[in-house]
Design a protein around this motif. Structure first.
Motif, short mmCIF file in Angstrom:
data_model
loop_
_atom_site.label_atom_id
_atom_site.label_comp_id
_atom_site.label_asym_id
_atom_site.label_seq_id
_atom_site.Cartn_x
_atom_site.Cartn_y
_atom_site.Cartn_z
N SER A 121 4.68 -1.71 -7.24
CA SER A 121 4.79 -2.57 -6.07
C SER A 121 4.21 -3.98 -6.27
N PRO A 122 2.97 -4.13 -6.79
CA PRO A 122 2.45 -5.49 -6.96
C PRO A 122 3.32 -6.34 -7.90
N PHE A 209 1.31 -9.00 -1.39
CA PHE A 209 0.76 -8.64 -2.70
C PHE A 209 -0.73 -8.33 -2.58
N GLY A 210 -1.46 -9.20 -1.89
CA GLY A 210 -2.90 -8.99 -1.70
C GLY A 210 -3.20 -7.74 -0.89
N ILE A 211 -2.42 -7.51 0.16
CA ILE A 211 -2.61 -6.32 1.00
C ILE A 211 -2.36 -5.05 0.18
N ILE A 212 -1.28 -5.07 -0.62
CA ILE A 212 -0.96 -3.90 -1.44
C ILE A 212 -2.07 -3.60 -2.43
N ILE A 213 -2.58 -4.61 -3.09
CA ILE A 213 -3.67 -4.42 -4.05
C ILE A 213 -4.87 -3.78 -3.36
N ILE A 229 2.06 2.81 0.54
CA ILE A 229 2.35 1.52 -0.10
C ILE A 229 3.84 1.21 -0.05
N PHE A 230 4.66 2.24 -0.22
CA PHE A 230 6.11 2.04 -0.12
C PHE A 230 6.48 1.44 1.23
N TYR A 237 8.02 -6.57 4.09
CA TYR A 237 8.99 -7.56 3.66
C TYR A 237 10.15 -7.66 4.65
N SER A 238 10.59 -6.53 5.20
CA SER A 238 11.68 -6.54 6.17
C SER A 238 11.33 -7.40 7.38
#
Length: 287
Positions: A121-122, A209-213, A229-230, A237-238
């Motif tokens: 994801s990142p 990106f930061g949130i996912i990390i 995470i998915f 993004y949607s």
């Protein structure tokens, strides 16, 4: 900004975004591979996973472009899908196609898709951000006219490679949109000041990106197969893209309540991801 034409000798591809597309893919692959190595994923399966994901992304990006932006052209001649000198690529369609390709491969190999998506994801988000910088440089996916200091004047003409000469025969879509809306004259070599929606989306991708990390560090040690995470990635993004579509200059086919067909799909999916995530974790808490 550097809009590029590729001169193949026998054919010239105008405003070729493929170069920036390939750069973003290469960066995404590099980051993803390093993460799979670091977190002890099945490195032996990485090549297959990436191959199927990229194949799905290329098909999805191309098909989505015609379904949402040039449907009439596609219905008249479906073979245009394979015409490299025409049309473009949709990031949204590329993401969907890439996910479907990755799902096919992981299911075939008996792997957990959500686990590998969490690892990749990142890299995908960073590649998305780089891809939008490419769109900005090429003048694609531009916004509507604005009087704000953020407005950008996109060039009318592109540079042909490998000669590095300005090609005055074809005008950019950003300039054409400005001209058709009476914002510039025929003597202008730049578009009107337009919202740089490409850069807005880039910043949104980097925030995701930061949130996912951050979320990854919280859940990975205890729940590697979590779909959280998915859904943060795809749902986030949607909703980001849904909002930006309102100020896109190339939005067409208003379907419902000032929303395009794409926006209806994006909003529906974004709401679904929120509801599904809540349901999933309520269920986990009861177990």
């Amino acid at each position: 900004m550097l809009p590029i034409h590729i001169d193949l000798g026998f054919n010239e591809i105008h405003f070729y975004e493929g170069i920036y597309f390939l750069i973003s893919i290469a960066i995404g692959i590099f980051i993803s591979y390093k993460r799979v190595q670091k977190y002890k994923g099945e490195v032996d399966f990485f090549d297959g996973l990436i191959t199927w994901s990229i194949l799905g992304a290329l098909i999805g990006a191309r098909l989505s472009h015609y379904l949402f932006w040039n449907l009439d052209l596609f219905l008249d001649n479906p073979a245009v899908l394979f015409n490299l000198s025409g049309g473009g690529n949709s990031i949204t369609g590329g993401l969907v196609g890439g996910m479907l390709g990755g799902m096919f491969f992981t299911r075939k190999k008996g792997l957990n898709y959500f686990e590998y998506f969490s690892l990749l994801s990142p890299g995908i988000l960073f590649a998305q951000a780089v891809g939008r910088v490419g769109c900005f440089l090429n003048g694609d996916a531009y916004g509507v006219a604005t009087d704000s200091p953020l407005g950008v004047h996109f060039p009318r003409y592109g540079t042909s490679l490998p000669s590095f000469e300005t090609d005055f025969s074809v005008s950019s879509s950003a300039w054409q949109w400005s001209y058709e809306h009476g914002l510039v004259g025929l003597d202008s070599t730049v578009s009107a000041a337009l919202h740089p929606t490409q850069l807005y989306e880039m910043f949104g991708d980097l925030i995701l990106f930061g949130i996912i990390i951050w979320v990854f560090q919280k859940i990975w040690p205890d729940d590697k197969k979590s779909p959280l995470i998915f859904f943060i990635h795809t749902g986030g993004y949607s909703l980001l893209r849904f909002g930006l579509e309102f100020i896109r200059g190339d939005r067409e086919f208003i379907a419902f309540s000032n929303m395009t067909n794409l926006q209806v799909v994006l909003l529906s999916y974004g709401i679904f991801t929120i509801l599904y995530t809540i349901h999933y974790y309520k269920k986990r808490m009861r177990e």
